[in-house]
Design a protein around this motif. Structure first.
Motif, short mmCIF file in Angstrom:
data_model
loop_
_atom_site.label_atom_id
_atom_site.label_comp_id
_atom_site.label_asym_id
_atom_site.label_seq_id
_atom_site.Cartn_x
_atom_site.Cartn_y
_atom_site.Cartn_z
N PRO A 103 0.83 -1.22 0.00
CA PRO A 103 0.00 0.00 0.00
C PRO A 103 0.86 1.26 0.00
O PRO A 103 1.95 1.28 0.59
N ALA A 128 -3.42 4.46 -0.35
CA ALA A 128 -4.02 3.95 0.88
C ALA A 128 -4.30 5.08 1.86
O ALA A 128 -5.15 4.93 2.75
N LEU A 270 -3.71 1.71 7.31
CA LEU A 270 -3.12 0.56 6.65
C LEU A 270 -3.57 -0.77 7.21
O LEU A 270 -3.12 -1.81 6.77
#
Length: 272
Positions: A103, A128, A270
């Motif tokens: 990400p 992200a 995340l």
């Protein structure tokens, strides 16, 4: 404890010449972070932030924008920020090729916040999270004031406006890669156009957005940034405003608190 960090440099072909980028990577990264520096400075000033991010598991990539640092171009001349966004995306692709499937977070400071905001509008599907520090976004009146002069005043950024830590200002003043001269007309015009572009292209949807700002920021005053951030985040952003802090919160005397707020936000953004 900060993980071991391997530093490296990359040279890419940008839209207007070569772009130099720094890399700080832990042994086994879990995410990617693009650090987007501000006007007149360079990515090398963000080693401490990069170390925190690398210790948190991120492979960090940070380009010097066109006309800045070790990249090509007339000093501090940016005629079109769309080209800078394109250059930043090339660095993101470089990072993604080296670490596929991770990400990506973009962290932009000051002018870099404007670039990061526009990046999220153009490439948000690949992000992200977005972090804006003292961002030039919303109602920033300096370009219009300076453009009203027949000749741009030869007034450089005051080192004392950056941080309450005098060592930060001293290092900035002595840094040969920092621009210490006046702003330039093409860049001021590009600022005005891109502020309008970001304002006119709406928000970033559900993308997690963190806004960091010092309430004693005299270079990019907090009240001017607020409407731009709220428009971009649709009112759903996370914000951390630091009492007494000046423009560079990542270099402030309370930066340990700033780094803690940043990593806490990234943990949530995340999370699987």
């Amino acid at each position: 404890m900060t993980a071991p960090v391997v530093t490296g440099t990359h040279v890419l072909t940008g839209t207007h010449g070569t772009i130099a980028a720094r890399e700080w990577s832990p042994p086994v990264p879990r995410s990617l972070a693009l650090v987007v520096h501000g006007y007149g400075e360079h990515s090398g000033r963000y080693g401490e932030l990069a170390g925190v991010l690398a210790g948190h598991g991120a492979a960090v990539y940070a380009p010097d924008h066109r006309g800045h640092g070790r990249s090509a171009g007339e000093r501090v001349v940016i005629e079109d920020f769309e080209d800078v966004v394109t250059d930043l995306h090339a660095v993101a692709e470089l990072a993604g090729a080296a670490h596929p499937g991770l990400p990506l977070v973009v962290i932009g400071h000051s002018m870099g916040g404007l670039i990061a905001a526009r990046y999220a509008q153009r490439h948000g599907a690949g992000l992200a999270a977005l972090v804006l520090s003292g961002p030039v976004i919303g109602d920033w009146r300096l370009p219009a004031r300076l453009l009203a002069y027949d000749e741009i005043p030869d007034v450089a950024v005051s080192p004392a406006a950056l941080s309450r830590d005098p060592a930060v200002g001293a290092a900035y003043a002595a840094d040969p890669l920092v621009w210490h001269g006046p702003m330039k007309r093409p860049t001021l015009r590009a600022f005005e156009r891109t502020l309008a572009t970001v304002a006119g292209h709406g928000g970033v949807g559900a993308l997690p957005l963190l806004w960091l700002h010092g309430d004693d920021d005299r270079l990019v005053p907090l009240p001017g940034s607020r409407p731009g951030v709220e428009r971009l985040g649709g009112g759903a952003h996370t914000e951390r405003i630091y009492p007494g802090a000046r423009h560079e919160v990542f270099h402030e005397t309370n930066r340990a608190d700033v780094f803690a707020d940043l990593t806490h936000f990234l943990d949530g953004a995340l999370a699987p």
